[in-house]
Write a protein that holds these residues in place. Structure first.
Motif, PDB file in Angstrom:
ATOM      1  N   ASN A   1     100.095 -47.745 -52.139  1.00  0.00           N
ATOM      2  CA  ASN A   1      99.596 -47.418 -53.478  1.00  0.00           C
ATOM      3  C   ASN A   1      98.197 -46.817 -53.417  1.00  0.00           C
ATOM      4  OD1 ASN A   1      99.747 -47.368 -56.336  1.00  0.00           O
ATOM      5  ND2 ASN A   1      98.535 -49.265 -56.434  1.00  0.00           N
ATOM      6  N   GLN A   2      97.402 -47.271 -52.419  1.00  0.00           N
ATOM      7  CA  GLN A   2      96.048 -46.734 -52.256  1.00  0.00           C
ATOM      8  C   GLN A   2      96.055 -45.308 -51.702  1.00  0.00           C
ATOM      9  OE1 GLN A   2      94.017 -49.509 -49.708  1.00  0.00           O
ATOM     10  NE2 GLN A   2      94.151 -51.209 -51.196  1.00  0.00           N
ATOM     11  N   LYS A   3      97.105 -44.978 -50.962  1.00  0.00           N
ATOM     12  CA  LYS A   3      97.141 -43.681 -50.273  1.00  0.00           C
ATOM     13  C   LYS A   3      97.802 -42.582 -51.109  1.00  0.00           C
ATOM     14  CE  LYS A   3      95.234 -45.637 -46.796  1.00  0.00           C
ATOM     15  NZ  LYS A   3      93.786 -45.390 -46.543  1.00  0.00           N
ATOM     16  N   VAL A   4      98.616 -42.939 -52.101  1.00  0.00           N
ATOM     17  CA  VAL A   4      99.256 -41.924 -52.945  1.00  0.00           C
ATOM     18  C   VAL A   4      98.872 -42.187 -54.394  1.00  0.00           C
ATOM     19  CG1 VAL A   4     101.192 -41.679 -51.345  1.00  0.00           C
ATOM     20  CG2 VAL A   4     101.370 -43.269 -53.264  1.00  0.00           C
ATOM     21  N   SER A   5      98.935 -41.165 -55.198  1.00  0.00           N
ATOM     22  CA  SER A   5      98.575 -41.331 -56.608  1.00  0.00           C
ATOM     23  C   SER A   5      99.630 -42.149 -57.334  1.00  0.00           C
ATOM     24  CB  SER A   5      98.435 -39.962 -57.270  1.00  0.00           C
ATOM     25  OG  SER A   5      99.674 -39.288 -57.259  1.00  0.00           O
ATOM     26  N   THR A   6      99.220 -42.768 -58.429  1.00  0.00           N
ATOM     27  CA  THR A   6     100.115 -43.621 -59.205  1.00  0.00           C
ATOM     28  C   THR A   6     101.330 -42.845 -59.689  1.00  0.00           C
ATOM     29  OG1 THR A   6      98.231 -44.943 -59.955  1.00  0.00           O
ATOM     30  CG2 THR A   6     100.281 -45.157 -61.200  1.00  0.00           C
ATOM     31  N   SER A   7     101.152 -41.582 -60.011  1.00  0.00           N
ATOM     32  CA  SER A   7     102.265 -40.775 -60.528  1.00  0.00           C
ATOM     33  C   SER A   7     103.333 -40.526 -59.472  1.00  0.00           C
ATOM     34  CB  SER A   7     101.731 -39.435 -61.056  1.00  0.00           C
ATOM     35  OG  SER A   7     101.082 -38.709 -60.011  1.00  0.00           O
ATOM     36  N   HIS A   8     102.954 -40.628 -58.197  1.00  0.00           N
ATOM     37  CA  HIS A   8     103.906 -40.377 -57.110  1.00  0.00           C
ATOM     38  C   HIS A   8     104.450 -41.659 -56.482  1.00  0.00           C
ATOM     39  CE1 HIS A   8     102.925 -36.271 -57.593  1.00  0.00           C
ATOM     40  NE2 HIS A   8     101.838 -36.230 -56.822  1.00  0.00           N
ATOM     41  N   LEU A   9     103.955 -42.806 -56.902  1.00  0.00           N
ATOM     42  CA  LEU A   9     104.319 -44.076 -56.255  1.00  0.00           C
ATOM     43  C   LEU A   9     105.824 -44.338 -56.328  1.00  0.00           C
ATOM     44  CD1 LEU A   9     103.461 -46.695 -54.869  1.00  0.00           C
ATOM     45  CD2 LEU A   9     103.169 -47.721 -57.154  1.00  0.00           C
ATOM     46  N   SER A  10     106.438 -44.121 -57.492  1.00  0.00           N
ATOM     47  CA  SER A  10     107.871 -44.398 -57.663  1.00  0.00           C
ATOM     48  C   SER A  10     108.719 -43.550 -56.719  1.00  0.00           C
ATOM     49  CB  SER A  10     108.282 -44.131 -59.115  1.00  0.00           C
ATOM     50  OG  SER A  10     109.683 -44.336 -59.269  1.00  0.00           O
ATOM     51  N   SER A  11     108.387 -42.252 -56.612  1.00  0.00           N
ATOM     52  CA  SER A  11     109.161 -41.364 -55.748  1.00  0.00           C
ATOM     53  C   SER A  11     108.992 -41.734 -54.279  1.00  0.00           C
ATOM     54  CB  SER A  11     108.737 -39.913 -55.967  1.00  0.00           C
ATOM     55  OG  SER A  11     109.029 -39.502 -57.297  1.00  0.00           O
TER      56      SER A  11
END
Length: 461
Positions: free
Chosen positions: A261-271
Motif C-alpha cells: 500500500n505504501q509503494k502504490v497509490s490508493t487508486s491502484h491498490l485494488s488492481s
C-alpha cells in the motif's frame, strides 16, 4: 456294460495286468448319478477311489458366493482317494452334468491292494503325484488372482485420487485463466514505475519461493483470514474475503499489505492486489497438478518395479529395500484404510543379493498383507533388514492379535488358512516358504498376542 473291458481300455490302466484289473472290478461297487447329483461336496470324507465309466462330473470351488470352476472329470478319469494320499476331506465339489456311472473302491481295500496288486498300486501313485501337481498349480494361480484383485482395487483407489485432483485443478485453472486478460488490462493501465513493479514482485516472488502453507489448523486459518479481511475492508476492497482466502494460502500478512500500500497509490491498490491473488492462485493450481501428476508417476514406477516389467524370470543382484518399498506403495490403500504406522528400517548400503525380483515381491506382499489383516486400526508395522554374516535377515513385525500356539506349526502347510471362506486359499504362506527355499533361504515365525515376527533369511551369495 462290460466293466472289465471298459477298464482295460482306460489309458491309465493300459500297463496294468488283467488279473489286477479283475481284482479292482471284484472289490468295487457301481454308483449311479443323475444330472445334478453330487458325487462329493467340499468337506466330505474322501474314503473311495472312483473311476468315471460313463458321463462326467463338473469340479468347482466356492470363493465367497462365486463358483470357481476347476474343470471336468470325463469318462476314464480316476479320482477320489489314492494310495498314500494324505487327502482326507474333499477340497471342492463334484456334480454330475450328464447321467454318470462311477466304479468306486473303498479305502478299506487299500492295504490289500498295496501288498498284492503292485502294478495297479504303482500306476495310482504316479497318478496321485500328477494330480497334486496340477491341483497345486491351479490353486497357486488362483491365489495369485486373488492377490492381484486386492492389489488392483487398492491401486485403482490410489490412482483415482491424484487423477481426480488433476482433472479438478485443470478445470479450475482453465476457468481462472479466463479472467486474466481483464486483470492484465487493469494492471497495464496503471502505468507503475519500474521500481514499484520490482517492489511488488519482491513480495510476490518471496511468497512463491516459500510455497503454500501446509500445516495450519482451521482455527489459525480462520483467525488469519479475519485479520486480512478487516484490513482489506478498511481499505475499500469489495472482494475482501476472496482475497483473504488467497493470501492466507501463501502467508501474505497485513504487514505485507501495508508495504504494498505504501509503494502504490490508493487508486491502484485494488488492481495490484487482484493481480497478486491471480498469480498466487495460478501458482497454487499448477502446484496441485504437479503434485498429483508426481503421485501418479510414483505409483506407476512402483507398479513397474513391483511387477518387474523390464526383467525376465532370471535372478538379479538387487537391494531388498526397493522391492519392499514398492510393495508398501502397492498396499498403501490398505495401510491408510486402517491408519497403520509403518516403520521401515533398511539401510541403503545393505549388500545386494541374488533373487528373482517378481517372486520375492510376492513374498513381501503375502507377509505384509497378512500383517495388515492381523492388526486393528492404528496398528504398527515394523520392517527391518540387516546383515548377519553371509546372510540378509528381514524381520516383519506387527502388533496384531498374534497366531495361536496350537496352529503356529501348521501355517506353512498347503491349504491351511484361518481366514473366512472366500478370503484366502491357504496357499499364501506355503508359496512364501516355497519361494524362499528356492532362494536357499529360510523363514521362521515367532508370535504372541501383540507381536508377531516373521524372519526371512536369504544368502548374500
Amino acid at each position: 456294460m462290460d466293466i472289465q473291458q471298459e477298464l482295460e481300455s482306460n489309458e491309465h490302466l493300459s500297463s496294468v495286468p488283467k488279473d489286477q484289473i479283475q481284482w479292482l472290478t471284484d472289490h468295487s461297487e457301481l454308483l449311479t448319478l443323475e444330472i445334478g447329483d453330487y458325487a462329493f461336496r467340499k468337506g466330505d470324507l474322501v474314503d473311495k477311489l472312483f473311476i468315471v465309466l460313463k458321463g462326467r462330473l463338473r469340479i468347482f470351488f466356492m470363493q465367497g458366493n462365486q463358483q470357481i470352476e476347476f474343470g471336468y472329470n470325463e469318462k476314464g478319469h480316476i479320482g477320489g482317494s489314492l494310495p498314500y494320499s494324505r487327502l482326507q476331506k474333499a477340497n471342492g465339489n463334484g456334480v454330475a452334468v450328464d447321467p454318470t456311472l462311477l466304479l468306486a473302491l473303498h479305502t478299506d481295500y487299500f492295504p490289500e491292494m498295496i501288498q498284492t496288486q503292485y502294478e495297479l498300486t504303482e500306476m495310482l501313485v504316479h497318478l496321485m503325484i500328477d494330480r497334486v501337481r496340477d491341483f497345486t498349480k491351479f490353486q497357486q494361480q488362483n491365489e495369485k488372482m486373488i492377490s492381484l484383485g486386492k492389489l488392483s482395487a487398492g491401486l485403482a483407489h490410489e490412482l483415482n485420487n491424484p487423477a481426480s485432483a488433476v482433472i479438478r485443478s485443470s478445470d479450475a485453472l482453465k476457468k481462472h485463466l479466463n479472467s486474466v486478460p481483464l486483470k492484465l488490462k487493469k494492471v497495464v493501465s496503471m502505468q507503475l514505475t519500474a521500481e514499484q513493479v520490482d517492489q511488488v514482485n519482491e513480495v510476490l516472488f518471496s511468497k512463491i519461493k516459500a510455497g503454500p502453507r501446509i500445516n495450519i489448523s482451521l482455527m489459525e486459518r480462520t483467525s488469519l483470514e479475519d485479520e486480512l479481511t478487516d484490513w482489506l475492508e478498511e481499505h475499500g476492497l469489495n472482494n475482501a474475503y476472496e482475497l483473504a482466502e488467497c493470501f492466507v494460502d501463501y502467508d501474505l500478512t497485513a504487514n505485507d499489505l501495508d508495504f504494498i500500500n505504501q509503494k502504490v497509490s490508493t487508486s491502484h491498490l485494488s488492481s495490484v492486489l487482484d493481480w497478486l491473488c491471480n498469480v498466487l492462485t495460478t501458482e497454487k493450481m499448477v502446484n496441485e497438478i504437479a503434485e498429483a501428476s508426481t503421485r501418479i508417476s510414483k505409483l506407476v514406477k512402483a507398479i513397474k518395479e513391483y511387477s518387474h516389467m523390464d526383467g525376465g524370470t532370471d535372478k538379479q543382484k538387487v537391494n531388498l529395500r526397493e522391492g519392499i518399498q514398492s510393495t508398501l506403495t502397492i498396499l498403501q490403500h490398505k495401510l491408510k484404510t486402517k491408519n497403520i504406522e509403518v516403520k521401515l528400517d533398511i539401510p541403503n548400503d545393505l549388500p545386494q543379493i541374488n533373487i528373482n525380483i517378481g517372486e520375492m515381491n510376492q513374498v513381501w506382499t503375502n507377509l505384509i498383507d497378512n500383517a495388515i489383516d492381523a492388526m486393528e486400526d492404528h496398528g504398527q508395522l515394523h520392517i527391518k533388514s540387516f546383515k548377519d554374516r553371509n546372510f540378509i535377515i528381514t524381520k516383519i513385525v506387527d502388533n496384531g492379535i498374534g497366531i495361536p500356539e496350537e496352529i503356529i506349526g501348521m501355517i506353512f502347510d498347503p491349504f491351511f488358512t484361518t481366514k473366512p471362506v472366500g478370503k484366502g486359499t491357504g496357499l499364501g504362506l506355503e508359496i512364501v516358504q516355497s519361494i524362499i527355499k528356492q532362494h536357499n533361504g529360510k523363514i521362521k515365525v515367532n508370535s504372541k498376542p501383540g507381536q508377531t515376527e516373521f524372519n526371512v533369511c536369504l544368502p548374500i551369495d
